[in-house]
Scaffold this active site. Structure first.
Site, PDB file in Angstrom:
ATOM      1  N   SER A  91     -31.162  37.798  -5.815  1.00  0.00           N
ATOM      2  CA  SER A  91     -31.422  38.805  -4.640  1.00  0.00           C
ATOM      3  C   SER A  91     -30.445  39.876  -4.962  1.00  0.00           C
ATOM      4  CB  SER A  91     -31.177  37.754  -3.593  1.00  0.00           C
ATOM      5  OG  SER A  91     -30.861  38.882  -2.453  1.00  0.00           O
ATOM      6  N   TYR A 102     -24.900  33.449   1.887  1.00  0.00           N
ATOM      7  CA  TYR A 102     -26.225  33.373   0.989  1.00  0.00           C
ATOM      8  C   TYR A 102     -25.789  34.184  -0.225  1.00  0.00           C
ATOM      9  CZ  TYR A 102     -30.883  35.184  -0.094  1.00  0.00           C
ATOM     10  OH  TYR A 102     -32.226  35.369  -0.980  1.00  0.00           O
TER      11      TYR A 102
END
Length: 209
Positions: A91, A102
């Site tokens: 990501s 995250y």
């Protein structure tokens, strides 16, 4: 399109679930040539000090443990085969806002990718990573996300402001000012999984515009 497929419902946030998944694949096909770790996703979008201990645990379980356990479960199989390709889906969140747990998971994927590539290249196992940016089907404000029974993320007006600021930050870092398409991410993953990338390992493709 005439391709054989087998479905499995397992919890890969646990080691037992990851091992079960690999066994199902072995039983169906006799080997595991490619593992794509694409389980995970942001749950809460907010400044780090607003996260609770429980929220942090859920983020790590959803987005880090899944890939960690699946790699651990598939490596003995690929070692026996003396071949295999692992593609971790990262990501752009490690350079963004409001998703620190995250982002920690996805930043960890880069370390996981590089270390595994160095350790297991001797077994002809390649390990690479694709790091997408904002993608069309996900580029929206989530109003309700059910994780497990009794665990629900509900977006408030404040959450929506954080999400909008996060998406604007993502867009400001792009040279190509649009969301990515799922098929663009899939093409990068398929390339790294394939024999076309047979001499590429430990690398990260930023498929993010």
């Amino acid at each position: 399109i005439g391709v054989a497929a087998t479905k499995a419902q397992v919890d890969v946030s646990t080691y037992g679930g990851a091992k079960q998944l690999m066994q199902i694949a072995l039983d169906a096909y006799g080997r595991v040539d490619v593992l794509v770790n694409n389980v995970g996703g942001t749950i809460w979008v907010q400044p780090f000090h607003e996260f609770t201990e429980e929220q942090i645990h859920h983020e790590l379980q959803r987005s880090l443990h899944t890939t960690l356990w699946c790699c651990h479960a598939v490596l003995p199989i690929m070692i026996r085969q003396n071949a295999g390709s692992i593609v971790n889906v990262g990501s752009q969140s490690p350079r963004g806002l409001y998703r620190l747990p995250y982002a920690t998971c996805k930043g960890g994927f880069i370390a996981m990718t590089k270390v595994l590539a160095m350790e297991y290249g001797r077994y002809n196992i390649r390990v690479n990573c694709v790091s997408p940016g904002g993608t069309e089907q996900n580029d929206m404000v989530t109003t309700r996300l059910t994780l497990k029974p009794g665990v629900v993320a509900q977006a408030s007006d404040k959450d929506k402001v954080y999400r909008e600021e996060m998406f604007n930050d993502i867009r400001s870092q792009q040279a190509i000012k649009r969301s990515g398409k799922p098929e663009e991410q899939a093409a990068a993953i398929a390339f790294l999984a394939s024999d076309d990338a047979s001499f590429i390992t430990g690398d990260v493709i930023n498929c993010s515009g």
